[in-house]
Each structure stands twice: as structure tokens, then as C-alpha cells.
Design an enzyme around this catalytic site. Structure first.
Site, PDB file in Angstrom:
ATOM      1  N   VAL A  87      -1.905  -6.384  -4.115  1.00 42.71           N
ATOM      2  CA  VAL A  87      -1.632  -7.506  -3.325  1.00 42.71           C
ATOM      3  C   VAL A  87      -2.908  -8.171  -3.370  1.00 42.71           C
ATOM      4  O   VAL A  87      -4.073  -7.853  -2.968  1.00 42.71           O
ATOM      5  CB  VAL A  87      -1.405  -7.144  -1.945  1.00 42.71           C
ATOM      6  CG1 VAL A  87      -1.252  -8.266  -0.866  1.00 42.71           C
ATOM      7  CG2 VAL A  87       0.388  -6.533  -1.759  1.00 42.71           C
ATOM      8  N   ASP A 121      -5.762   3.122   8.007  1.00 42.74           N
ATOM      9  CA  ASP A 121      -6.908   2.814   8.137  1.00 42.74           C
ATOM     10  C   ASP A 121      -7.421   1.537   8.162  1.00 42.74           C
ATOM     11  O   ASP A 121      -8.506   1.276   8.589  1.00 42.74           O
ATOM     12  CB  ASP A 121      -7.870   3.481   6.912  1.00 42.74           C
ATOM     13  CG  ASP A 121      -7.938   5.112   6.796  1.00 42.74           C
ATOM     14  OD1 ASP A 121      -7.246   5.812   7.867  1.00 42.74           O
ATOM     15  OD2 ASP A 121      -8.405   5.798   5.909  1.00 42.74           O
ATOM     16  N   GLU A 124     -16.861  19.433   3.606  1.00 41.35           N
ATOM     17  CA  GLU A 124     -15.898  20.290   2.615  1.00 41.35           C
ATOM     18  C   GLU A 124     -16.518  20.345   1.228  1.00 41.35           C
ATOM     19  O   GLU A 124     -16.701  21.270   0.652  1.00 41.35           O
ATOM     20  CB  GLU A 124     -14.603  19.808   2.790  1.00 41.35           C
ATOM     21  CG  GLU A 124     -13.667  20.151   4.038  1.00 41.35           C
ATOM     22  CD  GLU A 124     -12.380  19.768   4.058  1.00 41.35           C
ATOM     23  OE1 GLU A 124     -11.578  20.453   4.508  1.00 41.35           O
ATOM     24  OE2 GLU A 124     -12.170  18.642   3.318  1.00 41.35           O
ATOM     25  N   GLY A 131       0.970  -1.140   0.069  1.00 41.43           N
ATOM     26  CA  GLY A 131      -0.061   0.129   0.260  1.00 41.43           C
ATOM     27  C   GLY A 131       0.751   1.134   0.052  1.00 41.43           C
ATOM     28  O   GLY A 131       1.606   1.431   0.927  1.00 41.43           O
ATOM     29  N   GLY A 166      -0.196   4.533   0.164  1.00 39.82           N
ATOM     30  CA  GLY A 166      -0.636   5.637   0.646  1.00 39.82           C
ATOM     31  C   GLY A 166       0.131   6.399   1.731  1.00 39.82           C
ATOM     32  O   GLY A 166       1.142   6.408   1.790  1.00 39.82           O
ATOM     33  N   PHE A 167      -0.882   6.996   2.746  1.00 40.84           N
ATOM     34  CA  PHE A 167      -0.272   7.710   3.655  1.00 40.84           C
ATOM     35  C   PHE A 167       0.768   6.703   4.799  1.00 40.84           C
ATOM     36  O   PHE A 167       2.112   7.117   4.544  1.00 40.84           O
ATOM     37  CB  PHE A 167      -1.190   8.233   4.695  1.00 40.84           C
ATOM     38  CG  PHE A 167      -1.449   9.662   4.218  1.00 40.84           C
ATOM     39  CD1 PHE A 167      -0.891  10.980   4.689  1.00 40.84           C
ATOM     40  CD2 PHE A 167      -2.586  10.140   3.355  1.00 40.84           C
ATOM     41  CE1 PHE A 167      -1.201  12.252   4.360  1.00 40.84           C
ATOM     42  CE2 PHE A 167      -2.924  11.358   3.115  1.00 40.84           C
ATOM     43  CZ  PHE A 167      -2.343  12.430   3.605  1.00 40.84           C
ATOM     44  N   GLY A 168       0.304   5.705   5.031  1.00 39.70           N
ATOM     45  CA  GLY A 168       1.052   4.756   6.052  1.00 39.70           C
ATOM     46  C   GLY A 168       2.220   4.327   5.146  1.00 39.70           C
ATOM     47  O   GLY A 168       3.249   4.348   5.450  1.00 39.70           O
ATOM     48  N   GLN A 200      -3.401  11.843   9.856  1.00 39.45           N
ATOM     49  CA  GLN A 200      -2.534  12.253  11.007  1.00 39.45           C
ATOM     50  C   GLN A 200      -2.029  11.235  11.586  1.00 39.45           C
ATOM     51  O   GLN A 200      -0.822  10.932  11.800  1.00 39.45           O
ATOM     52  CB  GLN A 200      -3.614  13.064  11.774  1.00 39.45           C
ATOM     53  CG  GLN A 200      -2.963  13.878  12.780  1.00 39.45           C
ATOM     54  CD  GLN A 200      -4.128  14.466  13.858  1.00 39.45           C
ATOM     55  OE1 GLN A 200      -3.668  14.440  15.086  1.00 39.45           O
ATOM     56  NE2 GLN A 200      -4.981  15.239  13.381  1.00 39.45           N
TER      57      GLN A 200
HETATM   58  C1  LIG Z   1     -11.968  13.366   0.703  1.00 40.92           C
HETATM   59  C2  LIG Z   1     -11.076  13.009   1.757  1.00 40.92           C
HETATM   60  C3  LIG Z   1     -10.576  14.060   2.802  1.00 40.92           C
HETATM   61  C4  LIG Z   1      -9.878  13.659   4.058  1.00 40.92           C
HETATM   62  N1  LIG Z   1      -9.354  14.865   4.937  1.00 40.92           N
HETATM   63  C5  LIG Z   1      -8.585  14.263   5.849  1.00 40.92           C
HETATM   64  C6  LIG Z   1      -8.109  15.397   6.735  1.00 40.92           C
HETATM   65  O1  LIG Z   1      -8.414  16.597   6.466  1.00 40.92           O
HETATM   66  N2  LIG Z   1      -7.224  15.074   7.737  1.00 40.92           N
HETATM   67  C7  LIG Z   1      -6.798  13.703   7.914  1.00 40.92           C
HETATM   68  O2  LIG Z   1      -6.278  13.282   8.743  1.00 40.92           O
HETATM   69  N3  LIG Z   1      -7.427  12.684   7.178  1.00 40.92           N
HETATM   70  C8  LIG Z   1      -8.248  12.855   5.953  1.00 40.92           C
HETATM   71  N4  LIG Z   1      -8.667  12.134   5.491  1.00 40.92           N
HETATM   72  C9  LIG Z   1      -8.298  10.564   5.726  1.00 40.92           C
HETATM   73  C10 LIG Z   1      -7.137  10.065   5.260  1.00 40.92           C
HETATM   74  O3  LIG Z   1      -6.734  10.534   3.863  1.00 40.92           O
HETATM   75  C11 LIG Z   1      -6.701   8.653   5.337  1.00 40.92           C
HETATM   76  O4  LIG Z   1      -7.064   8.267   6.695  1.00 40.92           O
HETATM   77  C12 LIG Z   1      -5.383   8.067   5.257  1.00 40.92           C
HETATM   78  O5  LIG Z   1      -5.331   8.378   3.835  1.00 40.92           O
HETATM   79  C13 LIG Z   1      -5.240   6.623   5.384  1.00 40.92           C
HETATM   80  O6  LIG Z   1      -3.884   6.504   5.267  1.00 40.92           O
HETATM   81  P1  LIG Z   1      -3.631   4.943   4.805  1.00 40.92           P
HETATM   82  O7  LIG Z   1      -2.315   4.761   4.575  1.00 40.92           O
HETATM   83  O8  LIG Z   1      -4.048   3.910   5.760  1.00 40.92           O
HETATM   84  O9  LIG Z   1      -4.613   4.502   3.640  1.00 40.92           O
HETATM   85  P2  LIG Z   1      -4.365   5.313   2.168  1.00 40.92           P
HETATM   86  O10 LIG Z   1      -3.538   6.682   2.213  1.00 40.92           O
HETATM   87  O11 LIG Z   1      -5.788   5.326   1.492  1.00 40.92           O
HETATM   88  O12 LIG Z   1      -3.517   4.354   1.321  1.00 40.92           O
HETATM   89  C14 LIG Z   1      -3.729   3.128   0.906  1.00 40.92           C
HETATM   90  C15 LIG Z   1      -3.031   2.751  -0.087  1.00 40.92           C
HETATM   91  O13 LIG Z   1      -3.074   1.404  -0.453  1.00 40.92           O
HETATM   92  C16 LIG Z   1      -3.208   0.925  -1.926  1.00 40.92           C
HETATM   93  N5  LIG Z   1      -3.790  -0.248  -1.955  1.00 40.92           N
HETATM   94  C17 LIG Z   1      -5.122  -0.579  -1.524  1.00 40.92           C
HETATM   95  N6  LIG Z   1      -5.276  -1.998  -1.615  1.00 40.92           N
HETATM   96  C18 LIG Z   1      -4.305  -2.263  -2.399  1.00 40.92           C
HETATM   97  C19 LIG Z   1      -3.735  -3.842  -2.661  1.00 40.92           C
HETATM   98  N7  LIG Z   1      -4.500  -4.973  -2.649  1.00 40.92           N
HETATM   99  N8  LIG Z   1      -2.459  -3.678  -3.305  1.00 40.92           N
HETATM  100  C20 LIG Z   1      -1.445  -2.694  -3.222  1.00 40.92           C
HETATM  101  N9  LIG Z   1      -1.966  -1.412  -2.898  1.00 40.92           N
HETATM  102  C21 LIG Z   1      -3.097  -1.442  -2.388  1.00 40.92           C
HETATM  103  C22 LIG Z   1      -4.267   2.339  -2.206  1.00 40.92           C
HETATM  104  O14 LIG Z   1      -4.349   2.550  -3.777  1.00 40.92           O
HETATM  105  C23 LIG Z   1      -3.654   3.479  -1.630  1.00 40.92           C
HETATM  106  O15 LIG Z   1      -2.416   3.838  -2.225  1.00 40.92           O
HETATM  107  C24 LIG Z   1      -9.685  12.391   4.284  1.00 40.92           C
HETATM  108  C25 LIG Z   1      -9.928  11.251   3.462  1.00 40.92           C
HETATM  109  C26 LIG Z   1     -10.649  11.615   2.284  1.00 40.92           C
HETATM  110  C27 LIG Z   1     -11.133  10.673   1.275  1.00 40.92           C
END
Ligand SMILES: Cc1cc2nc3c(=O)[nH]c(=O)nc-3n(C[C@H](O)[C@H](O)[C@H](O)COP(=O)(O)OP(=O)(O)OC[C@H]3O[C@@H](n4cnc5c(N)ncnc54)[C@H](O)[C@@H]3O)c2cc1C
Length: 469
Positions: free
Chosen positions: A87, A310, A182, A18, A20-22, A331
């Protein structure tokens, strides 16, 4: 038949799933903590960039191009090997991740695994929802929304029938968490500002509605600021029915749980998220649908597997005995990433792991124009001070100097009617709330066709949960 990625037997293998943020912040931190000779870090991501989701409302209103809020993985995370693929499964016994790359699968072996696949939009078993409701979590959805709203204005402008014109101009957002709020506030402002360009349309034709099953807008923000946001929404003409949700949707109307039927052609579903379905198939312990992790972010009984963001149920050690869970926010995800990376390095170095502890810094909510509310470090702010804090925080958190400058310059020139051009490149299939988070395999002509439906089954019987996020 799976292929196998060859690695030197002497190398310790860390795989991050993944981007994304994490995943992004963890991979970057691992690159700083581990020497190339001691560990080989692989990031498996189904996208080629980390999407800064908190700025998606700006993408939806056209103030920002999506590439400004997407940080490329390959050129930014140079210390890691990037595998662009999805994955499919994890074999914890063998220490191997199965990855789909286009039409073939490969096995990526690991000694330590960090799962960060995030969340997907939570669907509900509401008739017509999967077929008609647009989501708001991906770049494609934000872009599609922008194009949809502009095209509805264009079509309505030449629609002679007043009832049909009004239906074209009625937009319903379900879920009054920060993202839905928003979006409704910023879009309501945008359509109002665009109206002078459409001589046949009057402000009375345009209607934005933000509804939620809860009894407050953004309950996580606290009563006073939530009320301030509600007043601003109403001043902008956004109707906000609370304790109300959607009971059915079709192509020309939405039915609400209070018995009302509204003629409208755009329904946006932003009523909560649920952990990526991948993590529920791995046989790992779950708490409220997320992977239950220890305070050190690994999984009890699976010491080689860490889960963050998440997708993880992380005990919030700042709340008494840690009985509460950290909310699913960027965050937390970016800070959990650093703790997880340090703990992975500690495990490789034979050192003790540290627990994750982070005092929530609060929330920033940009409502467009001078409208904003924020609670940084518990201090309630509204108007310009909140706006400055919101934008300042996003610029600080965006992990690329080039992207920061790019976002800043775009904001400087956005004005009241940012970028009112729609190229009409995206179709509804790419933006349906039930689908859009699944077609993210590498872009090719094959992936242009609608993906197979792989969304988790909708929860039985019911009305949407109060939106969060
Ligand atoms: C419109 C919107 C506004 C937001 N505003 C805020 C805010 O103001 N403040 C705040 O703190 N949070 C905010 N959030 C929430 C924040 O974006 C999420 O909490 C954060 O992105 C979680 O990080 P993560 O790494 O868990 O998941 P993500 O950042 O979603 O990253 C997950 C990644 O894994 C990839 N992935 C998924 N499944 C697979 C797989 N099977 N194989 C390979 N890759 C995969 C995805 O494509 C993605 O790139 C907002 C979210 C949205 C949608």
C-alpha cells in the site's frame, strides 16, 4: 499510470491493509461474519504469510524453521481476495487504496478500510547505526542472525590473533525489552553449547552483552521477574549494562554512552518500534506517532477507516478513563482484529459498534533451555512452569493446526544445538535494522538488490529509548 480493480457495483467492498497479526485475524473474522453476496473482502499484503513474530528468537537459534511460524494467507484465508503488494497511499475522498505490485500500481476501491500495517524498528540518529546494526523483527533478520553467529564462530576458530578472535565472538544486543532479552539469553546459551565443536575457542572468548538505557530488564514484567531474568542472563555469562546505550557503531567496534569502546563485529538493534511510516503520511490524527482511534477502533472524522495493532493508538478502557494506550503487542493486535471485524460487519448491517476492551493476559518470556519467566493473569512464574505456559500460549495463539504440530515436533527434537547449519543465503543488506522492513515486495530477481532507503527519519540527537518488544 494506475490501473483499477473492477468490482461489481452491487458489492460492498472491505479492504484490509497488512497481513500480520491484525490483518490476518480481521480478514479471517470478516470471512466468518460477512456472506460473499453482501461484501467483497480484499487483503492487501506485502508478504504472502502472517509471521508469528513472538517465535522469532526460536528461528534465530535454529530451533524453528521460519516457515513453521509463517501462516500462508492465500490458502488459509480462502474467503478473501489476496492482493500481494505494498500500500502506497490512501485516497479517503475517493475511497481508494493505491497499491504497488512489482513495477506497476493499481487502485483498490473500498467502502470500508481497515489499516493494520504494524510497526517498524525505531532507528536513532546514532553514527554508524544504519550502516552496521542488524535488526530483529523480520524472518530475514532472524535467519541472518543465525547465519552470522555461526559464521563468526567458524571464522574465529581459525583466527590466530586473540584480540581479533575475541572481537568476532563479541555480540552486542541493544534493547532489553522481551524480544532483545529472549534473543540474548537464547543465543548466549546456543553459542555456549556449540563451543565444544570449535577446539580453538574457549568460553572466555565468547561474550554476549545486552544493554538498555532503562534501569531494568523488561520493566513491563515487574521487578521480581525482571530480576530473575537478569540473574539467569548473568549466570549464562551475558553482561547486562543498564542505563547505557550506544553512541556510535563502526565495522569493528561499538561505542557506549558510558565512554566504553568494545571491539565487536556484531551489533543487534532491538531498542523499540514505531508505527509503520505509511500511517503517518495519510493525514489521519496521530497520538505518539500512531493513528488515534476511538474506542470502537475507527478514526474520528473518517468513519469508514479503522486502524488496529501496532500502528494504532487504541485507548485502554481497562485503565480507568482509558487515558492509557494499549501496548503494541500481538495479544492486543489479534483481539483488536476481531473487534474491528465485528464493527465493520455492524456498520454494514446498520448496527451499533462495540468498544474494544481487553484485560492484558500478561507476558511470557522464553529464555531458552529451562529458563523462562511469565506473568499469566498476574501470577508470577519462573523456570519450567513459566516455560510450559510460554510454549502453551504460543501453540494456542498460532492460527494453524498444521503449524502448531510442526512447531511442537521441531521443539521436541531441537535439543541443545538445534540445526547448526548455515547455508549463508542472506546478505547484510537484507538484515540491516534500517532497511529490512522495506524490501518486502513479491520475491523476484528484481527484489534481490538492496531496496531504496525509505525508513522514517531518525529521531534527532540521541540515545536509544528503553527497548520494548
Ligand atoms: C521478536 C519479537 C517478539 C515478539 N514477542 C511478542 C510476544 O511474546 N507477545 C506479544 O504479544 N507480542 C510480541 N511481539 C509483538 C507483536 O509481534 C506485534 O505487536 C504484532 O505483530 C503487531 O501486529 P500488527 O498486525 O499490528 O503488525 P504485524 O504483525 O507486524 O503485521 C503488519 C503487516 O503489514 C505488512 N505491511 C506493512 N506495510 C505494508 C504496506 N505498506 N502494504 C502492505 N502490507 C504492509 C507487514 O509486512 C506485515 O505483514 C513480538 C515482536 C517481535 C519482533
Amino acid at each position: 499510470m494506475s490501473e483499477h480493480i473492477p468490482v461489481s457495483p452491487a458489492t460492498r467492498r472491505v479492504v484490509v491493509a497488512g497481513g500480520g497479526f491484525g490483518g490476518f485475524f480481521a480478514t479471517r473474522e470478516l470471512g466468518r461474519l460477512l456472506k460473499p453476496a453482501e461484501a467483497h473482502v480484499t487483503l492487501v499484503s506485502d508478504t504472502d504469510a502472517m509471521l508469528y513474530q513472538p517465535l522469532l528468537p526460536d528461528v534465530a537459534v535454529g530451533a524453528l524453521d521460519p516457515r513453521r511460524v509463517a501462516v500462508p494467507l492465500r490458502t488459509t484465508l480462502r474467503r478473501a481476495r489476496i492482493v500481494r503488494g505494498r500500500v502506497l497511499s490512501v485516497d479517503a475522498g475517493r475511497g481508494s487504496v493505491e497499491v504497488a505490485i512489482q513495477t506497476r500500481t493499481i487502485d483498490v476501491p473500498y467502502d470500508l478500510l481497515l489499516l493494520a500495517p504494524g510497526a517498524v524498528t525505531r532507528m536513532r540518529d546514532i553514527p554508524g547505526l544504519a550502516e552496521h546494526a542488524v535488526g530483529f523483527k523480520t524472518a530475514a533478520e532472524a535467519l541472518y542472525l543465525r547465519e552470522l553467529v555461526l559464521s563468526q564462530l567458524e571464522i574465529a576458530d581459525s583466527e590466530p590473533d586473540p584480540a581479533r578472535r575475541r572481537a568476532r565472538m563479541t555480540f552486542v544486543v541493544a534493547g532489553a525489552g522481551y524480544a532483545g532479552t529472549e534473543l540474548a539469553a537464547q543465543m548466549g546459551r546456543l553459542t555456549g553449547n556449540l563451543l565444544p565443536g570449535f577446539p580453538a575457542l574457549s568460553p572466555a572468548d565468547v561474550s554476549w552483552m545486552l544493554l538498555d538505557a532503562a534501569d531494568a530488564v523488561m520493566p513491563e514484567l515487574g521487578g521480581e521477574l525482571g530480576e530473575a531474568a537478569l540473574r539467569l542472563l548473568r549466570r549464562r555469562g551475558v553482561d547486562v549494562p543498564l542505563q547505557t546505550s550506544i553512541s556510535a557503531v563502526d565495522s569493528s567496534s561499538v561505542h557506549l554512552t558510558d565512554g566504553t569502546t568494545i571491539a565487536c563485529s556484531t551489533v543487534i538493534w532491538r531498542a523499540g518500534v514505531t508505527a509503520n511510516p505509511l500511517v503517518t503520511t495519510l493525514g489521519l490524527p496521530l497520538t505518539r506517532g500512531r493513528v488515534a482511534v476511538t474506542p470502537t477502533l475507527d478514526v474520528a472524522g473518517h468513519t469508514g477507516i479503522f486502524v488496529i495493532g501496532d500502528a494504532a493508538a487504541v485507548p485502554d478502557l481497562t485503565s480507568g478513563a482509558g487515558q492509557r494506550l494499549c501496548p503494541p503487542t500481538a495479544q492486543h493486535a489479534m483481539r483488536q482484529a476481531k473487534t474491528a471485524a465485528r464493527n465493520i460487519a455492524a456498520r454494514l448491517h446498520g448496527q451499533p459498534l462495540r468498544p474494544y476492551r481487553h484485560h492484558d493476559l500478561g507476558l511470557v518470556v522464553d529464555l531458552g533451555g529451562a529458563g523462562a519467566v511469565a506473568r499469566p493473569l498476574g501470577i508470577p512464574l519462573r523456570g519450567w512452569p513459566a516455560k510450559v505456559v510460554a510454549r502453551g500460549y504460543h501453540l494456542y495463539a498460532l492460527p494453524s493446526l498444521r503449524r502448531r504440530l510442526s512447531v511442537l515436533s521441531a521443539w521436541a527434537v531441537a535439543g541443545k544445538r538445534p540445526n547448526d547449519v548455515s547455508f549463508g543465503l542472506l546478505g547484510l543488506q537484507q538484515a540491516l535494522a534500517a532497511r529490512s522492513e522495506h524490501p518486502a515486495l513479491p520475491f523476484s530477481p528484481h527484489t534481490l538488490s538492496p531496496p531504496a532507503q525509505t525508513h522514517p527519519p531518525a529521531a534527532p540527537g540521541g540515545s536509544p529509548i528503553p527497548g520494548h518488544g
